[in-house]
Design an enzyme around this catalytic site. Structure first.
Site, PDB file in Angstrom:
ATOM      1  N   SER A 124       0.800  -1.222   0.000  1.00 39.44           N
ATOM      2  CA  SER A 124       0.000   0.000   0.000  1.00 39.44           C
ATOM      3  C   SER A 124       0.836   1.277   0.000  1.00 39.44           C
ATOM      4  O   SER A 124       1.846   1.388   0.702  1.00 39.44           O
ATOM      5  CB  SER A 124      -0.917   0.010   1.227  1.00 39.44           C
ATOM      6  N   LEU A 125       0.366   2.266  -0.778  1.00 39.56           N
ATOM      7  CA  LEU A 125       0.960   3.603  -0.789  1.00 39.56           C
ATOM      8  C   LEU A 125       0.114   4.605  -0.001  1.00 39.56           C
ATOM      9  O   LEU A 125       0.405   5.800   0.011  1.00 39.56           O
ATOM     10  CB  LEU A 125       1.087   4.108  -2.233  1.00 39.56           C
ATOM     11  N   SER A 126      -0.915   4.121   0.663  1.00 38.79           N
ATOM     12  CA  SER A 126      -1.855   5.026   1.310  1.00 38.79           C
ATOM     13  C   SER A 126      -1.204   5.875   2.396  1.00 38.79           C
ATOM     14  O   SER A 126      -1.529   7.064   2.539  1.00 38.79           O
ATOM     15  CB  SER A 126      -3.024   4.232   1.914  1.00 38.79           C
ATOM     16  N   LYS A 167     -14.619  -3.912   1.506  1.00 39.82           N
ATOM     17  CA  LYS A 167     -15.422  -2.744   1.117  1.00 39.82           C
ATOM     18  C   LYS A 167     -16.920  -2.982   1.228  1.00 39.82           C
ATOM     19  O   LYS A 167     -17.699  -2.033   1.357  1.00 39.82           O
ATOM     20  CB  LYS A 167     -15.065  -2.313  -0.307  1.00 39.82           C
ATOM     21  N   ASP A 211     -13.976   6.288  -4.045  1.00 38.75           N
ATOM     22  CA  ASP A 211     -13.345   5.654  -5.209  1.00 38.75           C
ATOM     23  C   ASP A 211     -13.978   6.114  -6.506  1.00 38.75           C
ATOM     24  O   ASP A 211     -13.302   6.260  -7.526  1.00 38.75           O
ATOM     25  CB  ASP A 211     -13.457   4.122  -5.111  1.00 38.75           C
ATOM     26  N   GLY A 226     -13.506  -8.238 -13.708  1.00 42.75           N
ATOM     27  CA  GLY A 226     -13.601  -8.430 -12.266  1.00 42.75           C
ATOM     28  C   GLY A 226     -14.993  -8.099 -11.770  1.00 42.75           C
ATOM     29  O   GLY A 226     -15.724  -7.316 -12.383  1.00 42.75           O
ATOM     30  N   GLY A 269     -15.752  -5.591  -5.094  1.00 39.52           N
ATOM     31  CA  GLY A 269     -16.195  -4.282  -4.645  1.00 39.52           C
ATOM     32  C   GLY A 269     -15.743  -3.161  -5.550  1.00 39.52           C
ATOM     33  O   GLY A 269     -16.503  -2.216  -5.822  1.00 39.52           O
ATOM     34  N   TYR A 283      -2.079   0.016  -9.460  1.00 41.59           N
ATOM     35  CA  TYR A 283      -1.109   1.118  -9.523  1.00 41.59           C
ATOM     36  C   TYR A 283       0.329   0.669  -9.291  1.00 41.59           C
ATOM     37  O   TYR A 283       1.256   1.458  -9.446  1.00 41.59           O
ATOM     38  CB  TYR A 283      -1.466   2.212  -8.507  1.00 41.59           C
ATOM     39  N   GLY A 341      -3.689   3.000 -12.004  1.00 41.60           N
ATOM     40  CA  GLY A 341      -4.515   3.532 -10.937  1.00 41.60           C
ATOM     41  C   GLY A 341      -3.936   4.508  -9.944  1.00 41.60           C
ATOM     42  O   GLY A 341      -4.616   4.837  -8.962  1.00 41.60           O
TER      43      GLY A 341
END
Length: 267
Positions: free
Chosen positions: A14-16, A64, A98, A123, A126, A212, A233
């Site tokens: 994760s880059l969050s 989600k 999102d 896909g 969610g 991403y 993304g």
């Protein structure tokens, strides 16, 4: 100090955290952001605990939809989409940022789903629900979900997709985790079978991949070879984070910050 975080099952990629820390820094906010991995068996009690101890959190795969019954309220747009990725803990309310991030990404990269009669979503989780709602909000005509296990109207198998797409062409959106680092084996490198990707690009009018990392996926590389407009993304990831911060901080944040943060966290 305010406390925020991201909950999910496996978050090593994760880059969050750096994204939200950059927003806090730019906005002069005294807050921290945590990466919180939660095994499926611990999801309900751990999430209830976080609702009482954090100011807000983001939600990613695979929770989600699972988070929705634990909340006191769901924003109407998130309820319509059927997925929540942002929670405001004070009111225990779920939102979906999102969709705004995805639509902003398509506009930024010049991919117009209204320019094609058909759009195909790879896909059915969610994220796919969010993409489906977003494409419809943008005015897409016919949107079809492609799934390994199609269920009900509007979903087809990959075998049917290969045959139909050659007849209709259109926009392709990968809303699955296929192609995401570090799983780069043949079974996971692309939602479309690797042997069919270049053939499918002959009929594509635009390709968006919500993955991403890597910043240029197997799918988008094929689009580039074919001269098809494409994006991955990272823009969506940063844009949805900015939208989440607007909800948490109750402040406006300029869109220009998206591109600045993208440069800071570029992989």
């Amino acid at each position: 100090m305010r406390h925020y975080g991201l909950i999910g099952e496996k978050l090593g990629h994760s880059l969050s955290r750096p994204i939200h820390e950059a927003i806090f820094r730019e906005m002069g906010v005294n807050a921290d952001y945590r990466i919180i991995e939660i095994p499926r068996g611990d999801f309900v009690p751990r999430t209830k605990e976080l609702l009482d101890t954090l100011d807000g959190f983001n939600v990613t795969i695979p929770y989600k939809q699972d988070v929705m019954p634990l909340l006191s309220a769901i924003d109407p747009a998130a309820a319509e989409i059927g997925a929540v990725n942002t929670v405001l803990c004070g009111t225990s309310t779920g939102f979906n940022t999102d969709a705004a991030g995805f639509m902003g990404m398509l506009r930024h990269y010049g991919i117009d789903p209204t320019g094609a009669e058909y759009s195909y979503i790879l896909g059915s989780g969610g994220t796919a629900k969010t993409v489906l709602a977003s494409l419809r909000m943008m005015g897409a005509d016919k949107v079809i979900t492609v799934s390994r296990h199609p269920e009900g109207e509007g979903q087809i198998s990959y075998a049917a997709f290969y045959e139909l797409f050659a007849q209709t062409g259109g926009t392709i959106v990968n809303a699955s985790s296929a192609g995401m680092w570090p799983r780069q084996d043949e079974d996971n490198i692309c939602a479309i079978h690797p042997s069919r990707v270049d053939e499918m690009m002959k009929y594509a009018l635009g390709v968006a991949d919500v993955v991403y990392n890597p910043p240029h996926t197997f799918l988008t590389q094929a689009a580039e070879r074919a001269g098809v407009p494409w994006c991955t993304g990272l823009y969506m990831l940063v844009a949805q984070a900015v939208e989440a911060e607007k909800l948490w901080l109750k402040r406006d944040i300029p869109d220009e910050l998206i591109l600045k943060i993208m440069q800071e966290v570029a992989i």
